[in-house]
Scaffold this active site. Structure first.
Site, PDB file in Angstrom:
ATOM      1  N   ASP A 259       0.831  -1.200   0.000  1.00  9.60           N
ATOM      2  CA  ASP A 259       0.000   0.000   0.000  1.00  9.60           C
ATOM      3  C   ASP A 259       0.867   1.252   0.000  1.00  9.60           C
ATOM      4  O   ASP A 259       1.376   1.677   1.031  1.00  9.60           O
ATOM      5  CB  ASP A 259      -0.914   0.000   1.227  1.00  9.60           C
ATOM      6  CG  ASP A 259      -1.849   1.207   1.226  1.00  9.60           C
ATOM      7  OD1 ASP A 259      -2.017   1.823   0.158  1.00  9.60           O
ATOM      8  OD2 ASP A 259      -2.405   1.515   2.290  1.00  9.60           O
ATOM      9  N   LYS A 266       1.523   7.910   0.746  1.00 10.92           N
ATOM     10  CA  LYS A 266       1.906   7.917   2.151  1.00 10.92           C
ATOM     11  C   LYS A 266       3.287   8.564   2.314  1.00 10.92           C
ATOM     12  O   LYS A 266       4.125   8.480   1.417  1.00 10.92           O
ATOM     13  CB  LYS A 266       2.006   6.476   2.690  1.00 10.92           C
ATOM     14  CG  LYS A 266       0.708   5.716   2.810  1.00 10.92           C
ATOM     15  CD  LYS A 266       0.990   4.306   3.312  1.00 10.92           C
ATOM     16  CE  LYS A 266      -0.273   3.478   3.387  1.00 10.92           C
ATOM     17  NZ  LYS A 266      -1.141   3.880   4.502  1.00 10.92           N
ATOM     18  N   ASP A 277       0.213  -5.025   4.770  1.00 17.05           N
ATOM     19  CA  ASP A 277      -1.190  -4.635   4.612  1.00 17.05           C
ATOM     20  C   ASP A 277      -2.069  -5.777   4.111  1.00 17.05           C
ATOM     21  O   ASP A 277      -3.258  -5.595   3.874  1.00 17.05           O
ATOM     22  CB  ASP A 277      -1.297  -3.434   3.659  1.00 17.05           C
ATOM     23  CG  ASP A 277      -2.443  -2.512   4.024  1.00 17.05           C
ATOM     24  OD1 ASP A 277      -2.939  -2.606   5.168  1.00 17.05           O
ATOM     25  OD2 ASP A 277      -2.844  -1.692   3.180  1.00 17.05           O
ATOM     26  N   ARG A 340     -11.026  -0.540   2.795  1.00 15.30           N
ATOM     27  CA  ARG A 340     -12.476  -0.672   2.982  1.00 15.30           C
ATOM     28  C   ARG A 340     -13.198  -0.838   1.641  1.00 15.30           C
ATOM     29  O   ARG A 340     -14.281  -1.410   1.581  1.00 15.30           O
ATOM     30  CB  ARG A 340     -13.002   0.542   3.747  1.00 15.30           C
ATOM     31  CG  ARG A 340     -12.867   1.867   3.041  1.00 15.30           C
ATOM     32  CD  ARG A 340     -12.983   3.048   3.988  1.00 15.30           C
ATOM     33  NE  ARG A 340     -11.838   3.131   4.897  1.00 15.30           N
ATOM     34  CZ  ARG A 340     -11.693   4.049   5.844  1.00 15.30           C
ATOM     35  NH1 ARG A 340     -12.627   4.985   6.001  1.00 15.30           N
ATOM     36  NH2 ARG A 340     -10.636   4.072   6.621  1.00 15.30           N
TER      37      ARG A 340
END
Length: 488
Positions: A259, A266, A277, A340
């Site tokens: 990720d 990030k 992740d 999600r």
């Protein structure tokens, strides 16, 4: 992984090192039950006074994680005694697990270890096997442990506990290996291939959807999140069907193999450990295999979305609107809230199997770390099932805490152009808001729980007890124990 066996306490001890437990008390350390045969072999007495004095002379206090070795100076057939600290609550199974794990994690120069500690065989065996883990696949000249065999004082009545401990240890070892594997070697296609390899001969069937299958299945979120990578996404399904099943449990685990944050990149420090992740996916996969190995009479169907979240030219963007498998639409508020999204598609698919219960687990939010730190799983969901899963996890040594899902926080997920936004307009309560987002995709009428393992799945601090640095194998014991609870 070393072998593990039971040895009758009345049989003379044969080992390269013998482990005794030491309790920490207000009046100083004292020997834990089980050390009598060691004292007898050394000094001809079961009182333990001379053995305790020898340990106190070298600074043994009984504090947790303290491991001290002393030579027997030829007084016994075994050359070394190892003292491991149990703290103040030695009767707690988790204290035994951690003490046993601290030994096998640090005492690596003996081939045969014998545990002369009274207590649940399962706890000692689990801790010893968990602690013996190391990941050296990528080292040119790895330092190898000499440990080959572990024996535990106990009678034949502990054989079932021993078998369960071995199954859990194999599952946790595999979970740790998957999490620790670098992302250039573990990407969606190779991860899916690894699952097929792991399931071979276990009675667990595996189905893999490639890009074409994802398109036909209308998995809009999985395709969007994986669209920025040269490594295309996958959806993996594992099924275990025993002959006389008492219930069906759906498992769902987040499998983001790396990720970067996508276009909402990030910062470097936050990205460095993002190979982990996919910890939820790894835990779900190995839990399914462990349940099959234990022959539990519960049908388990695991749905695992796999994607790499990268900022390539075809990456999804903030403000994009995604049509999910369920038909709902989601506006992308932040590409780093990708977990999600893929989980929402997987949850929709899992609901189509009409399960009786659902467990979803994921390294979902940094807010979990803020709220509960690196050792406690955050649990959200239908209250009765949530509490049953939390109780099952705590009972086997995985700290879990039930968290609420305040309906008042759901308003922050509203979007002016879609059914939902994937992030909230309110910056607080991020772990709970993520749970509220997922609630929109949970199957109606099915008891469900969401387990956020963002911190517990990967230990960035120093090793402790049976927990190494890196992948921890978090959530496996909780899932297996929760499924076992349905058989009673």
């Amino acid at each position: 992984m070393p072998t593990v066996s039971l040895v009758d306490p009345s049989v003379p001890i044969k080992a390269d090192a013998v482990v005794v437990g030491v309790l920490q008390g207000k009046d100083g350390p004292r020997l834990a039950p089980g050390a009598q045969p060691v004292s007898r072999a050394l000094f001809g007495s079961t009182s333990g006074g001379k053995l305790l004095k020898a340990l106190k002379d070298v600074g043994v206090t009984g504090r947790p994680d303290q491991v001290v070795s002393i030579s027997t100076l030829g007084l016994a057939d075994f050359p070394v005694v190892v003292a491991t600290g149990l703290g103040e609550n030695a009767r707690e199974a988790e204290a035994l697990r951690r003490a046993a794990g601290a030994v096998t994690r640090t005492v690596t120069n003996h081939a045969r270890l014998h545990f002369a500690i009274s207590g649940p065989v399962s706890a000692i065996a689990e801790g010893a096997l968990f602690g013996a883990y190391s990941f050296t696949d990528y080292k040119a000249s790895p330092a190898k442990s000499a440990l080959r065999a572990i024996s535990i004082a106990g009678d034949g009545g502990g054989r079932r506990e021993l078998a369960r401990a071995k199954a859990l240890a194999e599952a946790i070892t595999t979970t740790r290996n998957l999490v620790n594997t670098p992302p250039n070697d573990l990407y969606p296609a190779s991860f899916a291939a690894k699952v097929k390899e792991l399931a071979r001969g276990t009675g667990v069937t595996v189905e893999v959807l490639t890009e074409d299958g994802l398109k036909r299945g209308r998995y809009g979120a999985i395709l969007a999140v994986g669209g920025g990578s040269v490594n295309p996404p996958r959806l993996v399904r594992l099924t275990y069907r025993p002959a006389r099943s008492k219930a069906t449990v759906a498992l769902v685990g987040k499998g983001i193999t790396f990720d970067s944050g996508g276009l909402n990149l990030k910062p470097g420090n936050s990205m460095a450990w993002m190979k982990s992740d996919m910890g939820g996916a790894a835990g779900v996969i190995t839990s399914t295999l462990a349940i099959a190995a234990l022959k539990l009479p519960i049908t388990v169907i695991a749905t695992v979305p796999m994607a790499e979240n990268m900022p390539g030219g075809s990456a999804y963007r903030p403000s994009d609107v995604i049509t999910m498998r369920s038909g709902k639409t989601v506006e992308v508020g932040n590409t780093d809230a990708e977990g999600r999204l893929v989980l929402a598609d997987a949850l929709s698919r899992a609901g189509e199997d009409e399960p009786d219960f659902l467990i979803e687990t994921s390294t979902l939010t940094g807010a979990q770390l803020v709220a509960l730190g690196g050792r406690v799983i955050g649990a959200m969901g239908e209250p009765k099932w949530r509490d049953q899963v939390v109780a099952a996890g705590n009972a086997v040594g995985e700290a879990s805490w039930a968290m609420p899902l305040p309906s008042e926080y759901a308003g922050g997920l509203e979007s002016p152009v879609a059914d939902l936004n994937n992030i909230s307009s309110d910056s607080w309560g991020g772990m709970l808001v993520a749970g509220l987002f997922l609630k929109n995709f949970m199957p109606d009428g099915v008891p469900w729980v969401h387990l956020d393992i963002a911190g517990p799945s990967f230990n960035q601090a120093a090793p402790h007890g049976y927990t190494p640095k890196g992948g921890t194998g978090a959530v496996v014991r909780t899932i297996v124990a929760a499924v076992e609870s349905l058989t009673k």
